[in-house]
Design a protein around this motif. Structure first.
Motif, PDB file in Angstrom:
ATOM      1  N   LYS A   1      -3.834  -2.248   6.062  1.00  0.00           N
ATOM      2  CA  LYS A   1      -4.199  -3.644   5.833  1.00  0.00           C
ATOM      3  C   LYS A   1      -2.960  -4.458   5.446  1.00  0.00           C
ATOM      4  O   LYS A   1      -1.994  -3.922   4.916  1.00  0.00           O
ATOM      5  CB  LYS A   1      -5.255  -3.747   4.729  1.00  0.00           C
ATOM      6  CG  LYS A   1      -6.592  -3.120   5.090  1.00  0.00           C
ATOM      7  CD  LYS A   1      -7.624  -3.357   3.990  1.00  0.00           C
ATOM      8  CE  LYS A   1      -8.968  -2.782   4.378  1.00  0.00           C
ATOM      9  NZ  LYS A   1     -10.002  -3.043   3.317  1.00  0.00           N
TER      10      LYS A   1
ATOM     11  N   TYR B   1     -10.542   1.342  -3.866  1.00  0.00           N
ATOM     12  CA  TYR B   1      -9.889   1.128  -2.573  1.00  0.00           C
ATOM     13  C   TYR B   1      -9.708   2.470  -1.878  1.00  0.00           C
ATOM     14  O   TYR B   1      -9.356   3.462  -2.512  1.00  0.00           O
ATOM     15  CB  TYR B   1      -8.532   0.459  -2.766  1.00  0.00           C
ATOM     16  CG  TYR B   1      -8.608  -0.818  -3.565  1.00  0.00           C
ATOM     17  CD1 TYR B   1      -8.885  -2.028  -2.955  1.00  0.00           C
ATOM     18  CD2 TYR B   1      -8.423  -0.796  -4.948  1.00  0.00           C
ATOM     19  CE1 TYR B   1      -8.958  -3.204  -3.699  1.00  0.00           C
ATOM     20  CE2 TYR B   1      -8.504  -1.948  -5.701  1.00  0.00           C
ATOM     21  CZ  TYR B   1      -8.772  -3.156  -5.076  1.00  0.00           C
ATOM     22  OH  TYR B   1      -8.868  -4.302  -5.807  1.00  0.00           O
ATOM     23  N   LYS B   2      -9.951   2.498  -0.586  1.00  0.00           N
ATOM     24  CA  LYS B   2      -9.797   3.714   0.200  1.00  0.00           C
ATOM     25  C   LYS B   2      -8.348   3.840   0.690  1.00  0.00           C
ATOM     26  O   LYS B   2      -7.803   2.910   1.316  1.00  0.00           O
ATOM     27  CB  LYS B   2     -10.743   3.696   1.406  1.00  0.00           C
ATOM     28  CG  LYS B   2     -12.221   3.835   1.035  1.00  0.00           C
ATOM     29  CD  LYS B   2     -12.535   5.252   0.561  1.00  0.00           C
ATOM     30  CE  LYS B   2     -14.046   5.436   0.378  1.00  0.00           C
ATOM     31  NZ  LYS B   2     -14.384   6.816  -0.057  1.00  0.00           N
TER      32      LYS B   2
ATOM     33  N   GLY C   1     -11.431   5.438  -3.776  1.00  0.00           N
ATOM     34  CA  GLY C   1     -12.373   4.319  -3.832  1.00  0.00           C
ATOM     35  C   GLY C   1     -13.418   4.485  -4.896  1.00  0.00           C
ATOM     36  O   GLY C   1     -14.467   3.820  -4.854  1.00  0.00           O
TER      37      GLY C   1
ATOM     38  N   GLU D   1     -13.760  -2.532  -8.658  1.00  0.00           N
ATOM     39  CA  GLU D   1     -13.655  -2.241  -7.225  1.00  0.00           C
ATOM     40  C   GLU D   1     -12.655  -1.127  -6.962  1.00  0.00           C
ATOM     41  O   GLU D   1     -11.575  -1.088  -7.534  1.00  0.00           O
ATOM     42  CB  GLU D   1     -13.220  -3.501  -6.479  1.00  0.00           C
ATOM     43  CG  GLU D   1     -13.092  -3.312  -4.979  1.00  0.00           C
ATOM     44  CD  GLU D   1     -12.604  -4.564  -4.277  1.00  0.00           C
ATOM     45  OE1 GLU D   1     -12.521  -4.563  -3.038  1.00  0.00           O
ATOM     46  OE2 GLU D   1     -12.299  -5.544  -4.984  1.00  0.00           O
TER      47      GLU D   1
ATOM     48  N   TYR E   1      -7.571   4.006  -6.290  1.00  0.00           N
ATOM     49  CA  TYR E   1      -6.805   3.462  -5.165  1.00  0.00           C
ATOM     50  C   TYR E   1      -6.766   4.367  -3.933  1.00  0.00           C
ATOM     51  O   TYR E   1      -6.389   3.909  -2.855  1.00  0.00           O
ATOM     52  CB  TYR E   1      -5.377   3.156  -5.620  1.00  0.00           C
ATOM     53  CG  TYR E   1      -5.346   2.113  -6.715  1.00  0.00           C
ATOM     54  CD1 TYR E   1      -5.584   0.773  -6.437  1.00  0.00           C
ATOM     55  CD2 TYR E   1      -5.105   2.476  -8.035  1.00  0.00           C
ATOM     56  CE1 TYR E   1      -5.588  -0.185  -7.440  1.00  0.00           C
ATOM     57  CE2 TYR E   1      -5.101   1.524  -9.054  1.00  0.00           C
ATOM     58  CZ  TYR E   1      -5.348   0.206  -8.752  1.00  0.00           C
ATOM     59  OH  TYR E   1      -5.357  -0.740  -9.750  1.00  0.00           O
TER      60      TYR E   1
ATOM     61  N   TRP F   1      -6.198  -5.873  -5.202  1.00  0.00           N
ATOM     62  CA  TRP F   1      -5.715  -6.153  -3.854  1.00  0.00           C
ATOM     63  C   TRP F   1      -5.855  -7.633  -3.531  1.00  0.00           C
ATOM     64  O   TRP F   1      -6.829  -8.295  -3.900  1.00  0.00           O
ATOM     65  CB  TRP F   1      -6.504  -5.355  -2.828  1.00  0.00           C
ATOM     66  CG  TRP F   1      -6.161  -5.684  -1.396  1.00  0.00           C
ATOM     67  CD1 TRP F   1      -6.846  -6.493  -0.544  1.00  0.00           C
ATOM     68  CD2 TRP F   1      -5.030  -5.206  -0.685  1.00  0.00           C
ATOM     69  NE1 TRP F   1      -6.218  -6.550   0.675  1.00  0.00           N
ATOM     70  CE2 TRP F   1      -5.093  -5.758   0.623  1.00  0.00           C
ATOM     71  CE3 TRP F   1      -3.969  -4.354  -0.995  1.00  0.00           C
ATOM     72  CZ2 TRP F   1      -4.128  -5.495   1.594  1.00  0.00           C
ATOM     73  CZ3 TRP F   1      -3.015  -4.085  -0.028  1.00  0.00           C
ATOM     74  CH2 TRP F   1      -3.100  -4.650   1.246  1.00  0.00           C
TER      75      TRP F   1
ATOM     76  N   PRO G   1       0.805  -1.231   0.000  1.00  0.00           N
ATOM     77  CA  PRO G   1       0.000   0.000   0.000  1.00  0.00           C
ATOM     78  C   PRO G   1       0.837   1.279   0.000  1.00  0.00           C
ATOM     79  O   PRO G   1       0.582   2.200  -0.775  1.00  0.00           O
ATOM     80  CB  PRO G   1      -0.825  -0.131   1.280  1.00  0.00           C
ATOM     81  CG  PRO G   1      -0.982  -1.605   1.463  1.00  0.00           C
ATOM     82  CD  PRO G   1       0.326  -2.189   1.014  1.00  0.00           C
TER      83      PRO G   1
ATOM     84  N   TYR H   1      -5.455   3.567  -0.498  1.00  0.00           N
ATOM     85  CA  TYR H   1      -4.475   2.552  -0.929  1.00  0.00           C
ATOM     86  C   TYR H   1      -4.424   1.329  -0.008  1.00  0.00           C
ATOM     87  O   TYR H   1      -3.444   0.604   0.019  1.00  0.00           O
ATOM     88  CB  TYR H   1      -3.076   3.171  -1.028  1.00  0.00           C
ATOM     89  CG  TYR H   1      -3.038   4.390  -1.908  1.00  0.00           C
ATOM     90  CD1 TYR H   1      -2.906   4.272  -3.280  1.00  0.00           C
ATOM     91  CD2 TYR H   1      -3.165   5.673  -1.359  1.00  0.00           C
ATOM     92  CE1 TYR H   1      -2.883   5.405  -4.099  1.00  0.00           C
ATOM     93  CE2 TYR H   1      -3.144   6.800  -2.166  1.00  0.00           C
ATOM     94  CZ  TYR H   1      -3.007   6.655  -3.534  1.00  0.00           C
ATOM     95  OH  TYR H   1      -3.002   7.781  -4.337  1.00  0.00           O
ATOM     96  N   ASN H   2      -5.502   1.157   0.786  1.00  0.00           N
ATOM     97  CA  ASN H   2      -5.573   0.046   1.750  1.00  0.00           C
ATOM     98  C   ASN H   2      -4.458   0.105   2.795  1.00  0.00           C
ATOM     99  O   ASN H   2      -4.051  -0.926   3.347  1.00  0.00           O
ATOM    100  CB  ASN H   2      -5.522  -1.308   1.032  1.00  0.00           C
ATOM    101  CG  ASN H   2      -6.907  -1.784   0.624  1.00  0.00           C
ATOM    102  OD1 ASN H   2      -7.904  -1.088   0.834  1.00  0.00           O
ATOM    103  ND2 ASN H   2      -6.968  -2.967   0.021  1.00  0.00           N
TER     104      ASN H   2
END
Length: 277
Positions: free
Chosen positions: A70, A63-64, A55, A61, A52, A98, A18, A66-67
């Protein structure tokens, strides 16, 4: 080791954590530079930020941030060099996505232990087949030539292949199991009769010659029945390697096609003339 094996035209693998992806996108902002989100598409900072960071993505899909926070990696397809225009390379069309840590995508083009085992198989380099002979230079009709291989250089070869940032791995092992002798002429006797010298318990093949053995039959060797006449016989010694692999799927030992490698030696055979009085 396997001349017929070829890697797939494309596959998926981890490319960025990320923080790495965020850093790359930040550097692209305010420039006209692009980033590959797969082998067929390149995006500018705006599209990358939408998908990315914010979101928001009309292509799939989002992503918030860049994840970040996580555990996992962003994956992207890879096309084998020289195969960019192959139709099979079009099978890997997913936009960079991801994947949670310790998991592998559910996709037919995701790497598997079997593919890693094939890759390791292709990278195995076994020692050259260097046999020892006695006599080493010139053989004599009806007297055996002893042949053996030293256990110090004749042993298992292992290659391990791993895919970083994934649980995937495979280890391929090549184990020498036999030496086959082809004397290069039908006018010869092999020891044993089928020419297949089995591996000994200590990993060697055959028995080294020692003084006084010249009248005995070797456990591995050849006795030529006719002298050469200007053109030497071409002795071929072929080592067979048994190939197996184990991997992260933990489902036991798998077999692969054996590998066979040979060396040749020019054999000059003389006939000793005796004089009767």
């Amino acid at each position: 080791m396997d001349p017929n094996w070829r890697p797939p035209a494309c596959w998926y693998e981890p490319v960025a954590a990320p923080e790495q992806l965020k850093d790359t996108v930040q550097k692209l902002k305010g420039t006209h530079k692009l980033m590959a989100v797969n082998s067929q598409r390149n995006w500018d900072a705006g599209l990358l930020t939408d998908r990315y960071e914010k979101g928001e993505d009309t292509f799939g899909e989002g992503y918030k941030n860049y994840n970040i926070g996580k555990k996992g990696m962003f994956w992207r397809d890879v096309v084998r060099k020289g195969h960019e225009n192959d139709i099979d390379a079009m099978d890997c069309s997913e936009t960079m996505f991801w994947q949670d840590a310790g998991t592998v995508p559910h996709d037919p083009n995701a790497p598997t232990p079997e593919v890693l085992a094939d890759y390791a198989y292709d990278k195995i380099r076994v020692p050259d087949t260097k046999i020892e002979l006695k006599p080493a230079v010139r053989s004599t009709v009806n007297l055996p030539t002893w042949i053996w291989l030293n256990k110090a250089t004749f042993k298992d070869v292992k290659v391990r292949a791993e895919l970083p940032d994934t649980p995937l791995w495979a280890e391929t092992t090549a184990k020498p199991i036999a030496l086959h002798l082809d004397p290069g002429t039908s006018d010869a006797t092999t020891f044993p009769a089928d020419g297949d010298c089995q591996i000994n318990g200590d990993g060697s093949i055959g028995t080294p010659y020692k003084t006084g053995d010249s009248q005995q039959d070797p456990s591995c060797g050849i006795s030529y029945l006719r002298a050469t006449n200007g053109t030497p016989y071409r002795l071929k010694a072929s080592v067979t390697w048994e190939i197996t692999w184990v991997g992260s799927n933990n489902d036991g030992v798998h077999t692969m096609p054996h590998g066979t490698f040979h060396t040749t030696r020019d054999m000059v055979v003389q006939e000793i003339q005796s004089i009767n009085r």
